[in-house]
Design a protein around this motif. Structure first.
Motif, mmCIF file in Angstrom:
data_model
loop_
_atom_site.group_PDB
_atom_site.id
_atom_site.type_symbol
_atom_site.label_atom_id
_atom_site.label_comp_id
_atom_site.label_asym_id
_atom_site.label_seq_id
_atom_site.Cartn_x
_atom_site.Cartn_y
_atom_site.Cartn_z
ATOM 1 N N TYR A 1 13.457 17.336 -34.499
ATOM 2 C CA TYR A 1 12.124 16.901 -34.077
ATOM 3 C C TYR A 1 11.684 17.555 -32.770
ATOM 4 C CZ TYR A 1 12.474 13.055 -37.480
ATOM 5 O OH TYR A 1 12.590 12.310 -38.620
ATOM 6 N N GLY A 2 12.631 17.952 -31.945
ATOM 7 C CA GLY A 2 12.294 18.464 -30.629
ATOM 8 C C GLY A 2 11.977 17.341 -29.656
ATOM 9 N N LEU A 3 11.600 17.730 -28.444
ATOM 10 C CA LEU A 3 11.296 16.764 -27.390
ATOM 11 C C LEU A 3 9.935 16.108 -27.643
ATOM 12 C CD1 LEU A 3 12.398 19.052 -24.429
ATOM 13 C CD2 LEU A 3 13.664 17.081 -25.285
ATOM 14 N N LEU B 1 6.115 7.206 -26.986
ATOM 15 C CA LEU B 1 5.869 7.088 -28.424
ATOM 16 C C LEU B 1 6.952 6.271 -29.131
ATOM 17 C CD1 LEU B 1 4.625 10.679 -29.378
ATOM 18 C CD2 LEU B 1 3.256 8.611 -28.984
ATOM 19 N N GLY B 2 8.079 6.087 -28.485
ATOM 20 C CA GLY B 2 9.139 5.274 -29.089
ATOM 21 C C GLY B 2 10.019 6.010 -30.083
ATOM 22 N N GLY B 3 10.019 7.323 -30.059
ATOM 23 C CA GLY B 3 10.899 8.099 -30.934
ATOM 24 C C GLY B 3 10.199 8.663 -32.147
ATOM 25 N N SER B 4 10.690 9.792 -32.625
ATOM 26 C CA SER B 4 10.111 10.457 -33.792
ATOM 27 C C SER B 4 10.372 9.643 -35.055
ATOM 28 C CB SER B 4 10.721 11.853 -33.961
ATOM 29 O OG SER B 4 10.424 12.671 -32.853
ATOM 30 N N PRO C 1 18.112 0.755 -32.401
ATOM 31 C CA PRO C 1 16.764 0.265 -32.128
ATOM 32 C C PRO C 1 16.333 0.392 -30.678
ATOM 33 C CG PRO C 1 18.274 -1.578 -32.327
ATOM 34 C CD PRO C 1 19.059 -0.342 -32.672
ATOM 35 N N GLU C 2 17.296 0.587 -29.773
ATOM 36 C CA GLU C 2 16.964 0.598 -28.354
ATOM 37 C C GLU C 2 16.710 2.015 -27.848
ATOM 38 O OE1 GLU C 2 20.344 -2.496 -28.985
ATOM 39 O OE2 GLU C 2 20.020 -0.382 -29.472
ATOM 40 N N THR C 3 15.739 2.147 -26.967
ATOM 41 C CA THR C 3 15.591 3.369 -26.174
ATOM 42 C C THR C 3 16.231 3.089 -24.825
ATOM 43 O OG1 THR C 3 13.537 4.024 -27.269
ATOM 44 C CG2 THR C 3 13.973 4.978 -25.109
ATOM 45 N N LEU C 4 17.303 3.806 -24.536
ATOM 46 C CA LEU C 4 18.118 3.506 -23.360
ATOM 47 C C LEU C 4 17.846 4.490 -22.237
ATOM 48 C CD1 LEU C 4 21.526 2.859 -25.152
ATOM 49 C CD2 LEU C 4 19.847 1.168 -24.424
ATOM 50 N N SER C 5 17.857 3.991 -21.015
ATOM 51 C CA SER C 5 17.715 4.815 -19.820
ATOM 52 C C SER C 5 19.084 5.285 -19.358
ATOM 53 C CB SER C 5 17.040 4.007 -18.708
ATOM 54 O OG SER C 5 17.286 4.573 -17.439
ATOM 55 N N ILE C 6 19.252 6.589 -19.208
ATOM 56 C CA ILE C 6 20.530 7.117 -18.716
ATOM 57 C C ILE C 6 20.843 6.536 -17.342
ATOM 58 C CG2 ILE C 6 21.696 9.203 -17.892
ATOM 59 C CD1 ILE C 6 20.295 10.707 -20.177
ATOM 60 N N ARG C 7 19.836 6.442 -16.482
ATOM 61 C CA ARG C 7 20.055 5.887 -15.138
ATOM 62 C C ARG C 7 20.552 4.445 -15.220
ATOM 63 N NH1 ARG C 7 18.079 6.988 -9.991
ATOM 64 N NH2 ARG C 7 16.638 8.588 -10.796
ATOM 65 N N ARG C 8 19.863 3.611 -16.011
ATOM 66 C CA ARG C 8 20.226 2.189 -16.083
ATOM 67 C C ARG C 8 21.594 1.988 -16.725
ATOM 68 N NH1 ARG C 8 17.284 1.408 -12.065
ATOM 69 N NH2 ARG C 8 15.023 1.251 -12.411
ATOM 70 N N VAL C 9 21.897 2.774 -17.749
ATOM 71 C CA VAL C 9 23.208 2.661 -18.383
ATOM 72 C C VAL C 9 24.312 3.065 -17.404
ATOM 73 C CG1 VAL C 9 24.708 3.638 -20.179
ATOM 74 C CG2 VAL C 9 22.378 2.911 -20.747
ATOM 75 N N ALA C 10 24.109 4.144 -16.656
ATOM 76 C CA ALA C 10 25.106 4.573 -15.670
ATOM 77 C C ALA C 10 25.299 3.507 -14.596
ATOM 78 C CB ALA C 10 24.682 5.890 -15.039
ATOM 79 N N ASN D 1 13.147 7.204 -34.056
ATOM 80 C CA ASN D 1 12.801 5.834 -34.411
ATOM 81 C C ASN D 1 13.518 5.484 -35.713
ATOM 82 O OD1 ASN D 1 11.377 3.560 -35.610
ATOM 83 N ND2 ASN D 1 9.834 3.867 -34.026
ATOM 84 N N GLY D 2 14.443 4.529 -35.650
ATOM 85 C CA GLY D 2 15.266 4.182 -36.811
ATOM 86 C C GLY D 2 14.798 2.966 -37.572
#
Length: 362
Positions: free
Chosen positions: A171-173, A178-181, A282-291, A316-317
């Protein structure tokens, strides 16, 4: 690889789940058992499916889980079905474990047409073959594995159902808001890997249309378990005191067991033209918050390099969740289990995902 030394779970992790040791995994044997446990919807799906199941590329990171789950789901469905794993090489330990479970092993170099031709007829084929890492320096091999091999397999198994694994990278960036392709989005691959992955899809699609092969294309983004995956990469950096790269900013993960179950269940939806399915959490995760959460669980500080962008590789799953089930294991559960596993020096596969790569060069 190193095994877990003892089973003393972190107090921070135990407090985080509020369940004592319940929900945490002690060893590789337990992990493999949990990963291969089939959900009810998969047992139902395979109960109505005729024929044996062959997994091509079965010695890779997800292949053993796929084989074990296919066998367990078939047995639970009361089906006397052969499950066959095909790869160029299997470790003796893995082969012995799979044989013990009633899974057959076949060695085959899928780049050799004569060897592909000698594979046994099988009604259901799971294609998990692919090359990602090293693609920026071995372009010709990348295209051979990702596009030539699919053509050989599609012609050999023109009378079978095929599940072809692909990637959300096609899909690319896309803008994070948008919540994912979704499956109907036009692909816009970046780099040799993503372009050749789209090539794999197009080759399979061509033969599906030409020979009326029932086909499902699985765009995965990203499977994760305790030995490898984006969460493991982030956790290992935090535990080792290394900075975490924020370039990608956001990401998806799905527990490997959920990913395998959805892909196997998609055998029932195989069609010509192909059925396309995103397999993603289902989640869109933040790399910063997860770290930062890993740092809190591990009692570490965390540092970062680079800054978040407004777009990312996100899928988007929701369609898969509607068709089959919501993932059994949440991202929050995966984070907690991964923190515990890494702190106890659980076995890991030293194959970084390079989740931070934005230019498609792997």
């Amino acid at each position: 690889m190193k095994g877990i030394k003892g089973t003393n779970h972190s107090e921070a992790v135990i407090k985080a789940i509020g369940l004592g040791h319940q929900g945490l995994i002690d060893n590789v044997s337990q992990l493999d058992d949990i990963l291969s446990e089939p959900p009810d919807y998969l047992v139902d799906a395979l109960s109505g499916l005729d024929g044996d199941i062959m997994v091509l590329g079965a010695a890779g990171k997800m292949g053993p889980t796929m084989l074990r789950m296919a066998k367990r789901a078939s047995e639970a469905a009361g089906c006397d079905r052969r499950v066959i794993g095909v790869s160029r090489s299997f470790s003796s330990e893995l082969e012995a474990d799979l044989n013990k479970r009633g899974i057959e092993i076949v060695r085959c170099d899928l780049l050799e047409p004569s060897q592909v031709a000698q594979l046994q007829d099988t009604k259901n084929v799971i294609f998990m073959v692919g090359m990602k890492f090293g693609t920026s320096t071995q372009q010709s091999l990348t295209w051979a594995i990702n596009t030539y091999v699919p053509g050989l397999v599609a012609q050999r198994y023109r009378n079978s159902r095929i599940i072809a694994f692909s990637t959300g990278n096609v899909y690319g960036l896309k803008p994070i808001h948008l919540g994912g392709s979704v499956e109907t989005d036009m692909p816009a691959p970046i780099g040799e890997y993503a372009m050749s992955a789209l090539g794999r899809e197009r080759v399979f699609e061509h033969f599906s249309r030409t020979y009326n092969i029932p086909l499902s294309i699985i765009r995965l983004n990203y499977a994760c378990e305790l030995r490898y995956g984006v969460l493991v990469d982030i956790a290992r950096n935090v535990w080792a005191g290394k900075p975490v790269d924020l370039s990608m900013g956001e990401f998806n993960v799905i527990w490997q067991a959920d990913a395998c179950a959805m892909a196997l269940a998609a055998l029932r939806h195989a069609a010509s033209p192909p059925f396309i399915l995103n397999v993603a959490g289902p989640e869109t995760l933040s790399i910063r918050r997860v770290a930062e959460q890993f740092a809190e669980l591990m009692g570490k500080s965390v540092s970062f390099v680079n800054t978040e962008c407004t777009d990312a590789l996100l899928s988007n799953g929701q369609m898969g969740h509607r068709l089959y089930a919501y993932p059994k294991i949440s991202a929050q559960q995966m984070i907690i289990m991964t923190a515990d596993w890494i702190m106890r020096r659980g076995e890991t596969i030293d194959k970084p995902t390079h989740f931070d790569v934005r230019d498609g060069r792997f």
